[in-house]
Design a protein around this motif. Structure first.
Motif, PDB file in Angstrom:
ATOM      1  N   PRO A   4       0.811  -1.225   0.000  1.00  0.00           N
ATOM      2  CA  PRO A   4       0.000   0.000   0.000  1.00  0.00           C
ATOM      3  C   PRO A   4       0.843   1.273   0.000  1.00  0.00           C
ATOM      4  N   ALA A   5       1.954   1.282   0.738  1.00  0.00           N
ATOM      5  CA  ALA A   5       2.819   2.466   0.739  1.00  0.00           C
ATOM      6  C   ALA A   5       3.444   2.675  -0.637  1.00  0.00           C
ATOM      7  N   ALA A   6       3.868   1.585  -1.269  1.00  0.00           N
ATOM      8  CA  ALA A   6       4.415   1.692  -2.622  1.00  0.00           C
ATOM      9  C   ALA A   6       3.369   2.238  -3.582  1.00  0.00           C
ATOM     10  N   ASN A   7       2.120   1.827  -3.408  1.00  0.00           N
ATOM     11  CA  ASN A   7       1.056   2.342  -4.268  1.00  0.00           C
ATOM     12  C   ASN A   7       0.907   3.849  -4.141  1.00  0.00           C
ATOM     13  N   ARG A   8       1.056   4.383  -2.929  1.00  0.00           N
ATOM     14  CA  ARG A   8       0.966   5.834  -2.760  1.00  0.00           C
ATOM     15  C   ARG A   8       2.099   6.529  -3.513  1.00  0.00           C
ATOM     16  N   VAL A  24      -0.599  -6.672   1.506  1.00  0.00           N
ATOM     17  CA  VAL A  24       0.140  -5.809   2.446  1.00  0.00           C
ATOM     18  C   VAL A  24       1.641  -5.879   2.179  1.00  0.00           C
ATOM     19  N   ALA A  25       2.221  -7.038   2.333  1.00  0.00           N
ATOM     20  CA  ALA A  25       3.651  -7.266   2.049  1.00  0.00           C
ATOM     21  C   ALA A  25       3.835  -8.760   1.798  1.00  0.00           C
ATOM     22  N   TYR A  26       4.764  -9.088   0.929  1.00  0.00           N
ATOM     23  CA  TYR A  26       5.073 -10.455   0.518  1.00  0.00           C
ATOM     24  C   TYR A  26       4.009 -10.973  -0.459  1.00  0.00           C
ATOM     25  N   CYS A  27       4.493 -11.401  -1.609  1.00  0.00           N
ATOM     26  CA  CYS A  27       3.701 -11.963  -2.718  1.00  0.00           C
ATOM     27  C   CYS A  27       2.991 -10.907  -3.550  1.00  0.00           C
ATOM     28  N   GLU A  28       3.008  -9.642  -3.124  1.00  0.00           N
ATOM     29  CA  GLU A  28       2.333  -8.627  -3.935  1.00  0.00           C
ATOM     30  C   GLU A  28       3.031  -8.431  -5.273  1.00  0.00           C
ATOM     31  N   GLU A  29       4.361  -8.591  -5.314  1.00  0.00           N
ATOM     32  CA  GLU A  29       5.065  -8.474  -6.584  1.00  0.00           C
ATOM     33  C   GLU A  29       4.697  -9.617  -7.525  1.00  0.00           C
ATOM     34  N   ASP A  42       6.526 -14.607   8.881  1.00  0.00           N
ATOM     35  CA  ASP A  42       6.062 -15.963   8.626  1.00  0.00           C
ATOM     36  C   ASP A  42       4.554 -15.982   8.361  1.00  0.00           C
ATOM     37  N   TYR A  43       3.815 -15.192   9.105  1.00  0.00           N
ATOM     38  CA  TYR A  43       2.371 -15.106   8.892  1.00  0.00           C
ATOM     39  C   TYR A  43       2.051 -14.625   7.476  1.00  0.00           C
ATOM     40  N   LEU A  44       2.653 -13.505   7.075  1.00  0.00           N
ATOM     41  CA  LEU A  44       2.349 -12.936   5.764  1.00  0.00           C
ATOM     42  C   LEU A  44       2.800 -13.850   4.629  1.00  0.00           C
ATOM     43  N   GLN A  45       3.955 -14.465   4.783  1.00  0.00           N
ATOM     44  CA  GLN A  45       4.420 -15.367   3.731  1.00  0.00           C
ATOM     45  C   GLN A  45       3.475 -16.552   3.559  1.00  0.00           C
ATOM     46  N   GLN A  46       3.034 -17.129   4.674  1.00  0.00           N
ATOM     47  CA  GLN A  46       2.148 -18.289   4.596  1.00  0.00           C
ATOM     48  C   GLN A  46       0.772 -17.914   4.055  1.00  0.00           C
ATOM     49  N   ARG A  47       0.155 -16.905   4.650  1.00  0.00           N
ATOM     50  CA  ARG A  47      -1.195 -16.527   4.228  1.00  0.00           C
ATOM     51  C   ARG A  47      -1.218 -16.042   2.787  1.00  0.00           C
ATOM     52  N   ASN A  48      -0.245 -15.199   2.436  1.00  0.00           N
ATOM     53  CA  ASN A  48      -0.259 -14.603   1.103  1.00  0.00           C
ATOM     54  C   ASN A  48       0.089 -15.603   0.009  1.00  0.00           C
ATOM     55  N   THR A  49       0.928 -16.587   0.325  1.00  0.00           N
ATOM     56  CA  THR A  49       1.203 -17.633  -0.655  1.00  0.00           C
ATOM     57  C   THR A  49      -0.064 -18.416  -0.966  1.00  0.00           C
ATOM     58  N   LEU A  50      -0.826 -18.736   0.071  1.00  0.00           N
ATOM     59  CA  LEU A  50      -2.096 -19.423  -0.145  1.00  0.00           C
ATOM     60  C   LEU A  50      -3.056 -18.558  -0.954  1.00  0.00           C
ATOM     61  N   LEU A  51      -3.106 -17.281  -0.646  1.00  0.00           N
ATOM     62  CA  LEU A  51      -3.966 -16.365  -1.396  1.00  0.00           C
ATOM     63  C   LEU A  51      -3.532 -16.295  -2.860  1.00  0.00           C
TER      64      LEU A  51
END
Length: 306
Positions: free
Chosen positions: A84-88, A190-195, A230-239
């Motif tokens: 989100p910060a990068a988007n701004r 938010v962070a991780y996997c957005e790229e 670890d939370y963001l990597q796991q959740r976002n990979t699944l997403l």
């Protein structure tokens, strides 16, 4: 734009490039990164997007850039996450500049001397390139597996353009036309996997993604606590897998995650470098419940498991 401070970046055209730096509570590292990018002749301006840092951190950056007409500070007032910060920052660039490319980096990224010029030279020869990233020196290329999301494969070239499934955020280059065509980062990540998500959308529209082998950059620090990462990597990979490969692939990835969790709990030697079992369990639970966006606040105070 929220709390835009300092100067308007000059409206010049390619081969100059503006830089967006995403900052959070690391003013010393950020100042070093600002100075390193400003030393590159092709960099025409630096926009620091601050993710709700402490007042002292903001004051330190403001003091440093006070006499720098090509540096701007955009304060968001809270920690929105890297994407989100990068988007701004991207939005600010898209609305006021005439540049063909924009560069994005975290607050501690240090590009090698001459890296920006070398990057633009490679990109000038690829009219279909939409996204690219610099070389972190790990000898690996980002690829996207339909079951496991973003993984790394051995590098295929030693210099110049190398096709990659997605760029990484250590130093990423995005073409204006690509962002206009595809859109910005999906802020659910938010962070991780957005790229990786952005690259999959871009490639579906015919844009190339690549790694600029030999264009070197350093990123010495891990951002966030082990639990949050670890939370963001796991959740976002699944997403990511669910969004782009479907429910069956996400099911296989989920079951693989369960196996990794059990194995790592009983065999410490098999744990990955980033390991926090409670965060992983919460990530998998939140994925099943359709939860996205910022990680649970409690994870930011979790201690690393022993």
């Amino acid at each position: 734009l929220p709390d835009a401070r300092r100067h308007s970046l000059p409206g010049v055209t390619s081969p100059s490039v503006p830089v967006v730096l995403v900052h959070w509570n690391q003013p010393t590292a950020c100042i070093r990164s600002i100075d390193r990018f400003r030393a590159e002749p092709e960099v025409c301006g630096v926009l620091v997007v601050d993710n709700g840092s402490a007042p002292a951190a903001i004051a330190a950056i403001e003091s440093h850039i006070d006499a720098l007409p090509d540096v701007e500070l955009l304060g968001l007032g809270r920690n929105c996450g890297f994407g989100p910060a990068a988007n701004r920052g991207f939005s600010a660039w898209l609305t006021r500049g005439g540049w063909e490319w924009v560069a994005l980096a975290p607050h501690d990224a240090l590009c090698a001397p001459g890296a920006i010029g070398a990057a633009l030279a490679i990109l000038s020869e690829r009219p279909s390139a939409g996204l690219a990233s610099a070389d972190v020196g790990d000898g690996a290329t980002p690829v996207i597996d339909p079951y496991f999301g973003g993984i790394l494969a051995p590098a295929a070239t030693s210099e110049g353009w190398e096709p990659a499934d997605h760029p990484h955020g250590t130093l990423m280059f995005a073409r204006r036309a690509c962002l206009v065509d595809v859109g910005l980062f999906d802020e659910r990540y938010v962070a991780y996997c957005e790229e990786a998500d952005l690259a999959l959308r871009a490639r579906a529209r015919g844009w190339e993604c690549g790694l600029l082998r030999g264009v070197m950059v350093e990123n010495p620090h891990l951002s966030g606590t082990t639990a949050v990462v670890d939370y963001l990597q796991q959740r976002n990979t699944l997403l990511l897998v669910h969004e782009h490969s479907g429910s069956y692939h996400a099911f296989i990835r989920f079951m693989t995650g369960l196996v990794q969790l059990v194995r790592g709990s009983f065999r410490p030697s098999r744990r990955p470098p980033v390991w926090h079992p409670r965060a992983r369990i919460r990530a998998m639970s939140d994925f099943l419940r359709g939860v996205s966006g910022p990680p649970p606040a409690a994870l930011s105070t979790e201690r690393n498991p022993t």
